[in-house]
Design an enzyme around this catalytic site. Structure first.
Site, mmCIF file in Angstrom:
data_model
loop_
_atom_site.group_PDB
_atom_site.id
_atom_site.type_symbol
_atom_site.label_atom_id
_atom_site.label_comp_id
_atom_site.label_asym_id
_atom_site.label_seq_id
_atom_site.Cartn_x
_atom_site.Cartn_y
_atom_site.Cartn_z
ATOM 1 N N SER A 143 0.157 57.966 46.480
ATOM 2 C CA SER A 143 0.207 56.554 46.854
ATOM 3 C C SER A 143 1.661 56.172 47.025
ATOM 4 O O SER A 143 2.561 56.872 46.543
ATOM 5 C CB SER A 143 -0.426 55.707 45.742
ATOM 6 O OG SER A 143 -0.192 54.325 45.943
ATOM 7 N N TYR A 156 -1.423 53.560 37.095
ATOM 8 C CA TYR A 156 -1.630 54.145 38.415
ATOM 9 C C TYR A 156 -0.348 54.818 38.903
ATOM 10 O O TYR A 156 -0.376 55.958 39.387
ATOM 11 C CB TYR A 156 -2.064 53.044 39.371
ATOM 12 C CG TYR A 156 -2.476 53.487 40.748
ATOM 13 C CD1 TYR A 156 -3.578 54.308 40.942
ATOM 14 C CD2 TYR A 156 -1.777 53.056 41.871
ATOM 15 C CE1 TYR A 156 -3.967 54.702 42.219
ATOM 16 C CE2 TYR A 156 -2.166 53.441 43.148
ATOM 17 C CZ TYR A 156 -3.264 54.266 43.307
ATOM 18 O OH TYR A 156 -3.641 54.651 44.568
#
Length: 272
Positions: A143, A156
């Protein structure tokens, strides 16, 4: 050799979102598919879609947190198709909330899915690709949150930074082997990752309605469809790119991060 035609592509998290879009992009280019997912209903639906369009497809229930489950996926894929060439370690979840006070179970689940799921995929498939000698490609989904820390996404970010580091190292390790390695680092993509995460986490996760309000600087930039990401992934496999970016906004963000690091070598910072 064509990167896709008559080759076999494995996609974890392949029943929905970016994973299903990647499967479509690969099938459009002539690949056979092995779809892995923890959502059995979505997996059955995806299998039906690809069977209807004439693509050879195997659907395998897989929990990427479980090493034995991923190795069983590798065995099932090899039994069905003899060889695997492309592996997309794509399954992931996205918890939202502060690091301080976060539920330890959320940390464990996040790392188990987002990081250990990739490790299990690499361990299960890369030796098989090396053995058959026909080359291939590994795509690990990280990401933009794996390249710069973001408010409200500490868990995350930690998991995705780990994926980026693993993939960069794997790229160096496999250089010259005939196996390409890419790390996918998208910004905001229109998928159901929030709802999927909610089923697996004890704490709160963002929804499209509250994420922008909760972290106004978090989601700056455009929202794109998963098919755009999938086409970029396909192109990266053909080109053997290490990094796969999806949004033009990422360029300036990464430049600013690099500049902040470079500034720390100026005399007033370095010599104090």
């Amino acid at each position: 050799m064509d990167a896709f035609r008559d080759r076999v592509a494995v996609v974890t998290g392949g029943a929905a979102g970016i994973g299903r879009a990647m499967a479509r992009a690969f099938a459009d280019r002539g690949a056979n598919l092995v779809l892995a997912d923890i959502d059995e209903a979505a997996l059955a639906d995806a299998r039906s879609e690809f069977e209807a369009r004439g693509t050879r497809v195997l659907a395998v229930f897989t929990d990427v947190r479980d090493r034995a489950s991923v190795f069983a996926l590798a065995e099932a894929a090899t039994k069905a198709f003899e060889r695997v060439h492309i592996v997309c370690n794509n399954a992931g979840i996205a918890p939202f909330g502060p690091c301080v006070g976060a539920d330890p179970k959320d940390w464990e689940v996040t790392m188990a899915v987002n990081f250990w799921g990739v490790v299990h995929g690499v361990d299960a498939f890369v030796p098989k690709i090396l053995d058959h000698g026909q080359g291939g490609h590994i795509v690990n989904t990280a990401s933009m949150a794996g390249l710069t820390g973001m408010l409200g996404l500490g868990m995350y970010c930690a998991s995705k930074f780990a994926v980026v580091g693993l993939t960069e190292s794997l790229h160096r390790e496999l250089r010259g082997s005939g196996i390409g390695v890419s790390v996918l680092c998208p910004m905001v993509v229109d998928t159901g990752i929030g709802a999927n995460s909610q089923r697996m986490l004890a704490g709160a996760v963002p929804s499209p309605e509250n994420a922008q309000e909760s972290a106004p600087n978090l989601l700056q930039g455009s929202v794109i469809g998963p098919e755009v990401v999938a086409n970029r992934v396909a192109r990266a496999i053909e080109r053997k790119d290490l990094y796969i970016f999806t949004h033009p906004e990422q360029r300036e963000i990464l430049k600013r991060r690099a500049a902040r690091q470079d500034d720390m070598f100026e005399a007033e910072a370095w010599n104090s």
